[in-house]
Design a protein around this motif. Structure first.
Motif, PDB file in Angstrom:
ATOM      1  N   SER A  18       0.805  -1.220   0.000  1.00  0.00           N
ATOM      2  CA  SER A  18       0.000   0.000   0.000  1.00  0.00           C
ATOM      3  C   SER A  18       0.839   1.271   0.000  1.00  0.00           C
ATOM      4  O   SER A  18       0.378   2.314  -0.436  1.00  0.00           O
ATOM      5  N   GLN A  19       2.092   1.213   0.487  1.00  0.00           N
ATOM      6  CA  GLN A  19       2.853   2.447   0.623  1.00  0.00           C
ATOM      7  C   GLN A  19       4.314   2.335   0.194  1.00  0.00           C
ATOM      8  O   GLN A  19       4.775   3.098  -0.650  1.00  0.00           O
ATOM      9  N   SER A  20       5.050   1.397   0.757  1.00  0.00           N
ATOM     10  CA  SER A  20       6.515   1.451   0.729  1.00  0.00           C
ATOM     11  C   SER A  20       7.102   1.702  -0.661  1.00  0.00           C
ATOM     12  O   SER A  20       7.810   2.685  -0.874  1.00  0.00           O
ATOM     13  N   PHE A  21       6.840   0.837  -1.628  1.00  0.00           N
ATOM     14  CA  PHE A  21       7.440   1.006  -2.952  1.00  0.00           C
ATOM     15  C   PHE A  21       6.918   2.262  -3.641  1.00  0.00           C
ATOM     16  O   PHE A  21       7.663   3.008  -4.266  1.00  0.00           O
ATOM     17  N   ARG A  22       5.639   2.521  -3.502  1.00  0.00           N
ATOM     18  CA  ARG A  22       5.040   3.673  -4.180  1.00  0.00           C
ATOM     19  C   ARG A  22       5.538   4.996  -3.618  1.00  0.00           C
ATOM     20  O   ARG A  22       5.386   6.042  -4.253  1.00  0.00           O
ATOM     21  N   ALA A  23       6.117   4.953  -2.422  1.00  0.00           N
ATOM     22  CA  ALA A  23       6.634   6.178  -1.811  1.00  0.00           C
ATOM     23  C   ALA A  23       8.060   6.485  -2.259  1.00  0.00           C
ATOM     24  O   ALA A  23       8.613   7.522  -1.892  1.00  0.00           O
ATOM     25  N   THR A  24       8.664   5.602  -3.057  1.00  0.00           N
ATOM     26  CA  THR A  24      10.045   5.808  -3.499  1.00  0.00           C
ATOM     27  C   THR A  24      10.082   6.373  -4.911  1.00  0.00           C
ATOM     28  O   THR A  24       9.098   6.312  -5.667  1.00  0.00           O
ATOM     29  N   ALA A  25      11.241   6.889  -5.284  1.00  0.00           N
ATOM     30  CA  ALA A  25      11.419   7.409  -6.646  1.00  0.00           C
ATOM     31  C   ALA A  25      11.314   6.299  -7.685  1.00  0.00           C
ATOM     32  O   ALA A  25      11.015   6.556  -8.867  1.00  0.00           O
ATOM     33  N   HIS A  26      11.528   5.047  -7.262  1.00  0.00           N
ATOM     34  CA  HIS A  26      11.470   3.925  -8.209  1.00  0.00           C
ATOM     35  C   HIS A  26      10.096   3.819  -8.879  1.00  0.00           C
ATOM     36  O   HIS A  26      10.005   3.390 -10.031  1.00  0.00           O
ATOM     37  N   TRP A  27       9.048   4.184  -8.162  1.00  0.00           N
ATOM     38  CA  TRP A  27       7.692   4.036  -8.693  1.00  0.00           C
ATOM     39  C   TRP A  27       7.486   4.950  -9.900  1.00  0.00           C
ATOM     40  O   TRP A  27       6.975   4.528 -10.937  1.00  0.00           O
ATOM     41  N   GLN A  28       7.912   6.203  -9.791  1.00  0.00           N
ATOM     42  CA  GLN A  28       7.771   7.138 -10.910  1.00  0.00           C
ATOM     43  C   GLN A  28       8.648   6.716 -12.088  1.00  0.00           C
ATOM     44  O   GLN A  28       8.233   6.795 -13.255  1.00  0.00           O
ATOM     45  N   ILE A  29       9.852   6.247 -11.769  1.00  0.00           N
ATOM     46  CA  ILE A  29      10.764   5.806 -12.837  1.00  0.00           C
ATOM     47  C   ILE A  29      10.194   4.599 -13.575  1.00  0.00           C
ATOM     48  O   ILE A  29      10.269   4.495 -14.802  1.00  0.00           O
ATOM     49  N   LEU A  30       9.599   3.681 -12.817  1.00  0.00           N
ATOM     50  CA  LEU A  30       8.996   2.495 -13.437  1.00  0.00           C
ATOM     51  C   LEU A  30       7.859   2.894 -14.370  1.00  0.00           C
ATOM     52  O   LEU A  30       7.779   2.396 -15.509  1.00  0.00           O
ATOM     53  N   GLN A  31       6.990   3.780 -13.923  1.00  0.00           N
ATOM     54  CA  GLN A  31       5.866   4.195 -14.766  1.00  0.00           C
ATOM     55  C   GLN A  31       6.360   4.850 -16.060  1.00  0.00           C
ATOM     56  O   GLN A  31       5.801   4.586 -17.143  1.00  0.00           O
ATOM     57  N   GLN A  32       7.379   5.687 -15.955  1.00  0.00           N
ATOM     58  CA  GLN A  32       7.924   6.318 -17.148  1.00  0.00           C
ATOM     59  C   GLN A  32       8.500   5.278 -18.112  1.00  0.00           C
ATOM     60  O   GLN A  32       8.295   5.343 -19.329  1.00  0.00           O
TER      61      GLN A  32
END
Length: 400
Positions: free
Chosen positions: A42-56
């Motif tokens: 629910s939070q941990s990964f989505r709170a990191t910069a990795h989440w935005q990089i993955l979506q891009q």
């Protein structure tokens, strides 16, 4: 000349290990299709910069996605709802990024998306007993903690927590093994010391129990020893996190140890700690890693004493001594000395990590018999010796 006894090795994923490998996720996803279901905590990964990089990265590959979050340990009801929600979403691949609960949930959802039925049709011991035939939706597993080794197994562990009718059981099939496991140690940087302690001790317990398992073989022994060596050298560096560069080195060793723990348990089974962890997790709100960490020292002591009393020629005794020497990282004069050092070292770890006792989660003396009565599932069957009910009660009592 020692003859190698016959053994079998079950299916493993294609493993991509190393710092920075998370950047390869979009390209790996693209090999399976253009529609992905991303399952996270629910939070941990989505709170990191990795989440935005993955979506891009996914956008650049022309991939569209749906998302699903897992809170706590996955339940059959949660799995069934996810399958219902996404079955008609043209999902071509499932991507699970998170701890063991997330990966287990993703594994189960991937298995059922092509079929749309309830996971209770297949859940061992509590389901309808219908054999799962596959196929599963292709699944990529990306662990963000170092503990369960779920990225390398065919098991999806699901639970329903209830003081009277709770259960913790597996949905298990070769088709559920991830196609790809991407293990990037840099993802451990966001783990708290408490999470590293619990998950790390789960990984160590899996390595130890795999090594002394009655189903162990020379190949799994080599992997377990390699994993325990890495754990010895890296775990406390990562846990103490005193210097970034040291912690980073420790995380690499810890992630490697956890990966090997999943590989070995998938081949050999486990032991008494995991046998007890199943009912403990079903009846009480005990995090799985905490259960492993709090029980492993006393379980090891009781196993050793039972082996000395009833099966002194069992190879597990010399294996336990090997682990004592390995963890001490120095020669020890006798097998007895090595066994004593092992138990004391594990007890010291339990204190150093401040692992809670079972009573912290509401367990009391009058619960002992119920836990013991429900602990003899698959994991207990590969313990190196059959423990009596009295021995199992004593084990629990020591950590109550």
């Amino acid at each position: 000349m020692m003859q190698i006894a016959p053994f079998s090795i079950a299916c493993l994923p294609h493993i991509l290990f190393g710092e920075g490998r998370i950047a390869e996720i979009p390209a790996q996803v693209a090999t399976f299709g253009k529609r992905v279901l991303i399952i996270t905590g629910s939070q941990s990964f989505r709170a990191t910069a990795h989440w935005q990089i993955l979506q891009q990265g996914l956008r650049e590959q022309g991939i569209s996605w749906e998302t699903f979050t897992v809170q706590g340990e996955p339940s059959p009801d949660g799995i069934d709802q996810a399958v219902k929600d996404y079955q008609n979403s043209s999902i071509e691949i499932v991507l699970g990024i998170g701890g063991g609960s997330v990966l287990d949930a993703a594994k189960a959802i991937a298995g059922l998306l092509p079929h749309g039925n309830s996971v209770m049709d297949h859940l061992e011991g509590v389901g309808k007993g219908i054999a799962y035939q596959g196929p599963a939706t292709p699944f990529i597993a990306v662990p963000t903690t170092a503990g369960t080794g779920s990225e390398a197994t065919k098991n999806a562990v699901l639970s329903r927590q209830d003081a009277e009718a709770g259960f913790k059981k597996s949905f298990r099939h070769e088709s559920l093994v991830p196609q790809i496991a991407i293990v990037d140690p840099t993802l451990l940087a966001s783990c708290s010391p408490e999470l590293l302690a619990a998950n790390g001790m789960d990984a160590f317990t899996q390595l130890l129990e795999s090594y002394v398992s009655s189903n162990a073989n020379p190949l799994t022994d080599a992997l377990a020893i390699s994993g325990m060596t890495a754990f010895r050298d890296g775990f406390f560096k990562a846990w103490e996190n005193k210097e970034e560069t040291v912690a980073q080195a420790g995380c690499s060793q810890l992630a490697y140890a956890a990966l090997l723990s999943g590989i070995t348990l998938a081949q050999t089974g486990l032991g008494s700690v995991h046998g007890l962890a199943s009912p403990l997790g079903a009846y009480f709100p005990c995090p799985h890693g905490v259960v492993c960490g709090t029980l492993v020292a006393e379980a090891t002591d009781i196993n050793i004493k039972a082996l000395q009393e009833r099966a002194s020629d069992n190879i597990a005794l010399s294996k336990y001594a090997n682990v004592g020497t390995l963890l001490a990282n120095r020669p020890l004069a006798t097998q007895g000395k090595a066994l004593n050092v092992l138990v004391e070292l594990l007890r010291n770890w339990t204190k150093r990590l401040a692992l809670p006792k079972l009573s912290t989660y509401g367990m009391q003396t009058n619960n002992l018999d119920k836990v013991v009565a429900n602990c003899r599932g698959g994991s207990m069957k590969t313990n190196p010796i059959v423990l009596t009910d009295a021995e199992l009660r004593e084990l629990l009592q020591r950590r109550l």
